[in-house]
Every structure is written in structure tokens, then in C-alpha cells.
Enzyme design. Sequence first.
Site, PDB file in Angstrom:
ATOM      1  N   TYR A 272       7.814  39.806  19.056  1.00 48.07           N
ATOM      2  CA  TYR A 272       8.947  39.379  19.900  1.00 48.07           C
ATOM      3  C   TYR A 272      10.300  39.679  19.239  1.00 48.07           C
ATOM      4  O   TYR A 272      11.120  40.410  19.819  1.00 48.07           O
ATOM      5  CB  TYR A 272       8.815  37.899  20.293  1.00 48.07           C
ATOM      6  CG  TYR A 272      10.037  37.392  21.030  1.00 48.07           C
ATOM      7  CD1 TYR A 272      10.285  37.782  22.347  1.00 48.07           C
ATOM      8  CD2 TYR A 272      10.972  36.572  20.404  1.00 48.07           C
ATOM      9  CE1 TYR A 272      11.418  37.348  23.018  1.00 48.07           C
ATOM     10  CE2 TYR A 272      12.108  36.136  21.068  1.00 48.07           C
ATOM     11  CZ  TYR A 272      12.331  36.517  22.378  1.00 48.07           C
ATOM     12  OH  TYR A 272      13.470  36.116  23.039  1.00 48.07           O
TER      13      TYR A 272
ATOM     14  N   LYS B 205      13.171  42.462  20.429  1.00 45.26           N
ATOM     15  CA  LYS B 205      14.550  42.097  20.790  1.00 45.26           C
ATOM     16  C   LYS B 205      15.544  42.879  19.928  1.00 45.26           C
ATOM     17  O   LYS B 205      16.596  43.311  20.402  1.00 45.26           O
ATOM     18  CB  LYS B 205      14.785  40.589  20.626  1.00 45.26           C
ATOM     19  CG  LYS B 205      13.995  39.695  21.557  1.00 45.26           C
ATOM     20  CD  LYS B 205      14.260  39.926  23.033  1.00 45.26           C
ATOM     21  CE  LYS B 205      15.571  39.425  23.549  1.00 45.26           C
ATOM     22  NZ  LYS B 205      15.701  39.596  25.030  1.00 45.26           N
TER      23      LYS B 205
HETATM   24  N1  NAI Z   1      14.509  30.676  25.885  1.00 42.77           N
HETATM   25  C1  NAI Z   1      15.219  30.837  24.772  1.00 42.77           C
HETATM   26  O1  NAI Z   1      15.369  29.909  23.959  1.00 42.77           O
HETATM   27  C2  NAI Z   1      15.874  32.162  24.496  1.00 42.77           C
HETATM   28  C3  NAI Z   1      15.744  33.252  25.343  1.00 42.77           C
HETATM   29  N2  NAI Z   1      16.386  34.435  25.032  1.00 42.77           N
HETATM   30  C4  NAI Z   1      16.302  35.606  25.932  1.00 42.77           C
HETATM   31  O2  NAI Z   1      16.790  35.221  27.201  1.00 42.77           O
HETATM   32  C5  NAI Z   1      16.141  35.969  28.220  1.00 42.77           C
HETATM   33  C6  NAI Z   1      15.614  35.022  29.258  1.00 42.77           C
HETATM   34  O3  NAI Z   1      14.688  34.145  28.640  1.00 42.77           O
HETATM   35  P1  NAI Z   1      14.101  32.866  29.378  1.00 42.77           P
HETATM   36  O4  NAI Z   1      14.878  32.598  30.598  1.00 42.77           O
HETATM   37  O5  NAI Z   1      13.934  31.813  28.372  1.00 42.77           O
HETATM   38  O6  NAI Z   1      12.647  33.391  29.746  1.00 42.77           O
HETATM   39  P2  NAI Z   1      11.873  33.335  31.121  1.00 42.77           P
HETATM   40  O7  NAI Z   1      10.488  33.766  30.831  1.00 42.77           O
HETATM   41  O8  NAI Z   1      12.061  32.023  31.788  1.00 42.77           O
HETATM   42  O9  NAI Z   1      12.615  34.434  31.990  1.00 42.77           O
HETATM   43  C7  NAI Z   1      12.365  35.791  31.880  1.00 42.77           C
HETATM   44  C8  NAI Z   1      12.302  36.366  33.277  1.00 42.77           C
HETATM   45  O10 NAI Z   1      12.045  37.763  33.146  1.00 42.77           O
HETATM   46  C9  NAI Z   1      11.096  38.107  34.113  1.00 42.77           C
HETATM   47  N3  NAI Z   1      10.318  39.255  33.687  1.00 42.77           N
HETATM   48  C10 NAI Z   1       9.405  39.312  32.692  1.00 42.77           C
HETATM   49  N4  NAI Z   1       8.863  40.523  32.642  1.00 42.77           N
HETATM   50  C11 NAI Z   1       9.445  41.259  33.605  1.00 42.77           C
HETATM   51  C12 NAI Z   1       9.301  42.581  34.054  1.00 42.77           C
HETATM   52  N5  NAI Z   1       8.404  43.412  33.500  1.00 42.77           N
HETATM   53  N6  NAI Z   1      10.069  43.015  35.054  1.00 42.77           N
HETATM   54  C13 NAI Z   1      10.949  42.187  35.659  1.00 42.77           C
HETATM   55  N7  NAI Z   1      11.129  40.919  35.288  1.00 42.77           N
HETATM   56  C14 NAI Z   1      10.375  40.464  34.273  1.00 42.77           C
HETATM   57  C15 NAI Z   1      10.187  36.891  34.241  1.00 42.77           C
HETATM   58  O11 NAI Z   1       9.478  36.909  35.485  1.00 42.77           O
HETATM   59  C16 NAI Z   1      11.180  35.772  34.117  1.00 42.77           C
HETATM   60  O12 NAI Z   1      11.640  35.364  35.384  1.00 42.77           O
HETATM   61  C17 NAI Z   1      15.059  36.792  27.531  1.00 42.77           C
HETATM   62  O13 NAI Z   1      15.502  38.112  27.397  1.00 42.77           O
HETATM   63  C18 NAI Z   1      14.905  36.126  26.161  1.00 42.77           C
HETATM   64  O14 NAI Z   1      14.495  37.057  25.194  1.00 42.77           O
HETATM   65  C19 NAI Z   1      17.161  34.548  23.939  1.00 42.77           C
HETATM   66  C20 NAI Z   1      17.315  33.506  23.084  1.00 42.77           C
HETATM   67  C21 NAI Z   1      16.690  32.225  23.285  1.00 42.77           C
HETATM   68  C1  LIG Z   2       7.607  25.874  19.427  1.00 41.03           C
HETATM   69  C2  LIG Z   2       8.425  25.810  18.151  1.00 41.03           C
HETATM   70  C3  LIG Z   2       8.379  24.375  17.606  1.00 41.03           C
HETATM   71  C4  LIG Z   2       6.971  24.029  17.206  1.00 41.03           C
HETATM   72  C5  LIG Z   2       6.971  22.807  16.317  1.00 41.03           C
HETATM   73  C6  LIG Z   2       5.620  22.601  15.649  1.00 41.03           C
HETATM   74  C7  LIG Z   2       5.353  23.735  14.705  1.00 41.03           C
HETATM   75  C8  LIG Z   2       5.654  21.334  14.883  1.00 41.03           C
HETATM   76  O1  LIG Z   2       4.596  22.493  16.610  1.00 41.03           O
HETATM   77  C9  LIG Z   2       9.878  26.240  18.363  1.00 41.03           C
HETATM   78  C10 LIG Z   2      10.675  26.143  17.074  1.00 41.03           C
HETATM   79  C11 LIG Z   2      11.747  27.204  17.152  1.00 41.03           C
HETATM   80  C12 LIG Z   2      11.635  27.761  18.545  1.00 41.03           C
HETATM   81  C13 LIG Z   2      12.194  29.158  18.823  1.00 41.03           C
HETATM   82  C14 LIG Z   2      13.662  29.235  18.491  1.00 41.03           C
HETATM   83  O2  LIG Z   2      14.391  28.257  19.203  1.00 41.03           O
HETATM   84  C15 LIG Z   2      14.267  30.589  18.778  1.00 41.03           C
HETATM   85  C16 LIG Z   2      13.797  31.282  19.969  1.00 41.03           C
HETATM   86  C17 LIG Z   2      14.554  32.314  20.428  1.00 41.03           C
HETATM   87  C18 LIG Z   2      14.137  33.121  21.488  1.00 41.03           C
HETATM   88  O3  LIG Z   2      14.711  34.179  21.736  1.00 41.03           O
HETATM   89  C19 LIG Z   2      12.977  32.723  22.305  1.00 41.03           C
HETATM   90  C20 LIG Z   2      12.486  31.340  22.047  1.00 41.03           C
HETATM   91  C21 LIG Z   2      12.460  31.007  20.557  1.00 41.03           C
HETATM   92  C22 LIG Z   2      11.484  31.995  19.907  1.00 41.03           C
HETATM   93  C23 LIG Z   2      12.003  29.545  20.318  1.00 41.03           C
HETATM   94  C24 LIG Z   2      10.519  29.361  20.709  1.00 41.03           C
HETATM   95  C25 LIG Z   2       9.964  27.986  20.308  1.00 41.03           C
HETATM   96  C26 LIG Z   2      10.139  27.685  18.829  1.00 41.03           C
HETATM   97  C27 LIG Z   2       9.321  28.660  18.005  1.00 41.03           C
END
Ligand code: NAI
Ligand SMILES: C[C@H](CCCC(C)(C)O)[C@H]1CC[C@H]2[C@@H]3[C@H](O)CC4=CC(=O)CC[C@]4(C)[C@H]3CC[C@]12C
Length: 369
Positions: free
Chosen positions: A159, A163
Site C-alpha cells: 500500500y 501510494k
Molecule cells: N482513510 C485514510 O485514513 C486515508 C486515506 N488516504 C487516501 O484517500 C483516498 C480515499 O480513501 P478512503 O476514502 O479512506 O477509502 P475508500 O475505500 O472509502 O474509498 C476509495 C474509493 O475508491 C473506489 N475505488 C477503488 N478501486 C477503484 C477502481 N479500480 N476504480 C474506481 N474506483 C475505485 C472505491 O470504490 C471507494 O469508493 C485513497 O486514495 C487513500 O489512499 C490517504 C490517507 C489516509
Molecule cells: C488498524 C491500525 C490500529 C491497530 C491497532 C492494533 C495493532 C492494536 O490492533 C491503524 C493504526 C494506524 C492506522 C493507519 C494510519 O492511520 C495511516 C493510514 C494512512 C492511509 O493512507 C490509509 C489508512 C492508514 C494505513 C491507517 C490504517 C489503520 C492503521 C494501520
Amino acid sequence: MADTAQAQELVYLVTGGCGFLGEHVVRMLLQREPRLHELRVFDLHLGPWLEELQTGPVQVTAIQGDVTQAHEVAAAVAGAHVVIHTAGLVDVFGRASSETIHEVNVQGTQNVIDACVQTGTQFLVYTSSMEVVGPNIKGHPFYRGDEDTPYEAVHKHPYPRSKALAEQLVLEANGRKVRGGRPLVTCALRPTGIYGEGHQIMRDIFYQGQRLGGRLFRAIPASVEHGRVYVGNVAWMHVLVARELQQRGALMGGQAYFCYDSSPYKSYEDFNMEILGPCGLRLVGTRPLLPYWLLMFLAVLNALLQWLLRPLLLYAPLLNPYTLAMANTTFTVSTNKAQRHFGYEPLFSWEDSRTRTIGWVRAMDGSAP
Ligand SMILES: NC(=O)C1=CN([C@@H]2O[C@H](COP(=O)(O)OP(=O)(O)OC[C@H]3O[C@@H](n4cnc5c(N)ncnc54)[C@H](O)[C@@H]3O)[C@@H](O)[C@H]2O)C=CC1
Ligand SMILES: C[C@H](CCCC(C)(C)O)[C@H]1CC[C@H]2[C@@H]3[C@H](O)CC4=CC(=O)CC[C@]4(C)[C@H]3CC[C@]12C
């Protein structure tokens, strides 16, 4: 809804617009981008909530499509002024293969860039991640760092590796000539761990706590700080970047920005308790109940079980060696680059962000699967 007094002329495309972050970006654009004429929402799986958006002044076009299919992406991008590319496969639990993660996150992003170049779309905002920097597998702390803080980024997991590669593609594409001869202007936003309404992991942990009689057991030392940012502020940053990129391309083009707000620096578990505590859960222990070596043993066991069971079923618990390492390594951001470059201020205070998220969790109470 948008202020219709201003000329509504712009076409935006949000990939992944039905995901956790994507939905917030879509709703934020409709509220805060008055120049919007059409909003295209592209996703592998379209949400039923899109229906309710059709009644406003902005034309909302739902496009079911796959970013790995170049022709589908090109068709969706054609005629758009701005693309916000949030679609991605977020998987640190071993649900998908590394090839699939690469295909969606890297090839999918290359397809978006190519589509912009071929069809003449000039502005591209990419949702990157803090994980393009770290934490690294060596467990080096990144303490209140900014975009210029030196850090040894080591990407072994599919992952973060995907990214990082995708972010590099986007930033290197800045300045390429798009159809019609104008330069492509790109930038990347790097959220830390996003939380807020719709956050799947928060939901899973809440239900887990309910199953355990309203308790969660501390596994991570309280001294490990983990960066978190509210989804509404991340969405706002996307809207603002997309707007300002059109005015300040020379400054912002090719740049990466961490997403930040006033959410407190805490361990992953203590932060979750800020939300889950008022929803009736309790975190047991002031120190981790199990020693690190035992947790790592369990994490490795989980990884082994996942591998052994794969032919029969998908076993993907929260705890694995990678998530344990992540949760155990300090990674916090302190920067004002977004404020300096495009005037970003968080739209939601910590109190608002917390209250909204608590309201969402409370609404789930009693609906555990
Ligand atoms: N959730 C988090 O804490 C973080 C997320 N991100 C990034 O933010 C973005 C959004 O993440 P989330 O909303 O958390 O994830 P999510 O899984 O809720 O949203 C991702 C969306 O992309 C769509 N998708 C996946 N594969 C696809 C494909 N082949 N074609 C078209 N659409 C597709 C999914 O259907 C989903 O609706 C991602 O790029 C992720 O890497 C970055 C930092 C932290
Ligand atoms: C799921 C983890 C916590 C598990 C606690 C345990 C080991 C006691 O069961 C989450 C801890 C850190 C999270 C990640 C972090 O916030 C950064 C992220 C960035 C992204 O781009 C996607 C999500 C994530 C990888 C996020 C995912 C969950 C954790 C690994």
C-alpha cells in the site's frame, strides 16, 4: 448549495467519489464551489445517496467505472476542467494482492494522468497519504514534522509503496503539455489517518468494543503519537487546492501538502477514545496489557493464519505485523505550508469534528452486525 449568482461554468470529476473521503469531497464541492456547473462522480461502486444530489443547481453525473480501464477513465475525464483523484485501494490488512493494489493505485493513477493529457484537462489533484513518507519499518519517529523534514522512507508494504509511486507519477507529470498545448498543473495532498463520519475502521472498533462488553484493551503505549485529521477538513483542503491551483499554478504545481487541522496529537487508541468514550466504551489499562513481543507474536500468527486460510476464506484481522508497527511508531505533522501556499485554514474546529463524529457513532448504536 452553490451560490448561483456566480457564473457556473466548471466541470469537475471526482474519482472514488463514493468512498469515505470521496463522498465528503463531493458534498463539500456542492456546498463550497460556486463556479461548478457539472460534477462527475466516478467510482467502481456507486452509492444510492447520489440520487438525492440530483435536485440542486449543479448537474451531478454518476459514472460507474474502473480506474484500471484507461478507456473508461478517458471517457470520464474528457471535457473536465479539474480532476480530483481520490480513488484507491486502501488495504493494509492483506485483503487484496500486491498486484491488485499496484494495478489500482499506480496504473489507475497513470491512466488518470494520461487521460488529462489526451483530453486537455489542465488541473489534477491527487489524494496521496502520509504513508508516502512513513512511518518506516525501522520504527523511526516522525515528530511534528513538515514537508521538508528529512526522513528515511522505506516502503516494503504494497500500500505505501503504491501510494509513493503514484504520488511521484503525479508530481512528475506537472508541466506536461496537455491537448491544446497548455501545461498540466498537479499537486498531491497527504492526509494523516483520516477520521469522521463514515470511517470504516472506527465503526469496526466500536462494534468490537460493544462485543467485548463496552471495553477495549490498551495495546499501544500512550506515549506513541499518531497524526489524525478530520474528513471534513481533508475534503475542504481538496476543494481549496482545486480552486487555487487554477490561480497559483506556478507556486503550487508539483507540490505535496500534508493535510492537518487542530485534532490533538495522541496515540491511535487514545485518540479513538476521544470519540468512542462518549459513545459508551472504556479503554482498559494505562499501559499495554500485553508486552510488545507477545503482540508481535500474535500479529505474525495472524499473518500466518491469513496465508494458510487463503484458499478457504479471507482472514484479515486489524492486527498484523504492519499495522502493529504503524500503530507503535510516532508519526505527527506540524506544518503551515498549505496555509502559506493557498490560504488553507481548517473549516471545522476540533470540537466540531469530534461532535460530528460522535453523533455519527451514536447513530450506529444498536445496529452492530
Ligand atoms: N482513510 C485514510 O485514513 C486515508 C486515506 N488516504 C487516501 O484517500 C483516498 C480515499 O480513501 P478512503 O476514502 O479512506 O477509502 P475508500 O475505500 O472509502 O474509498 C476509495 C474509493 O475508491 C473506489 N475505488 C477503488 N478501486 C477503484 C477502481 N479500480 N476504480 C474506481 N474506483 C475505485 C472505491 O470504490 C471507494 O469508493 C485513497 O486514495 C487513500 O489512499 C490517504 C490517507 C489516509
Ligand atoms: C488498524 C491500525 C490500529 C491497530 C491497532 C492494533 C495493532 C492494536 O490492533 C491503524 C493504526 C494506524 C492506522 C493507519 C494510519 O492511520 C495511516 C493510514 C494512512 C492511509 O493512507 C490509509 C489508512 C492508514 C494505513 C491507517 C490504517 C489503520 C492503521 C494501520
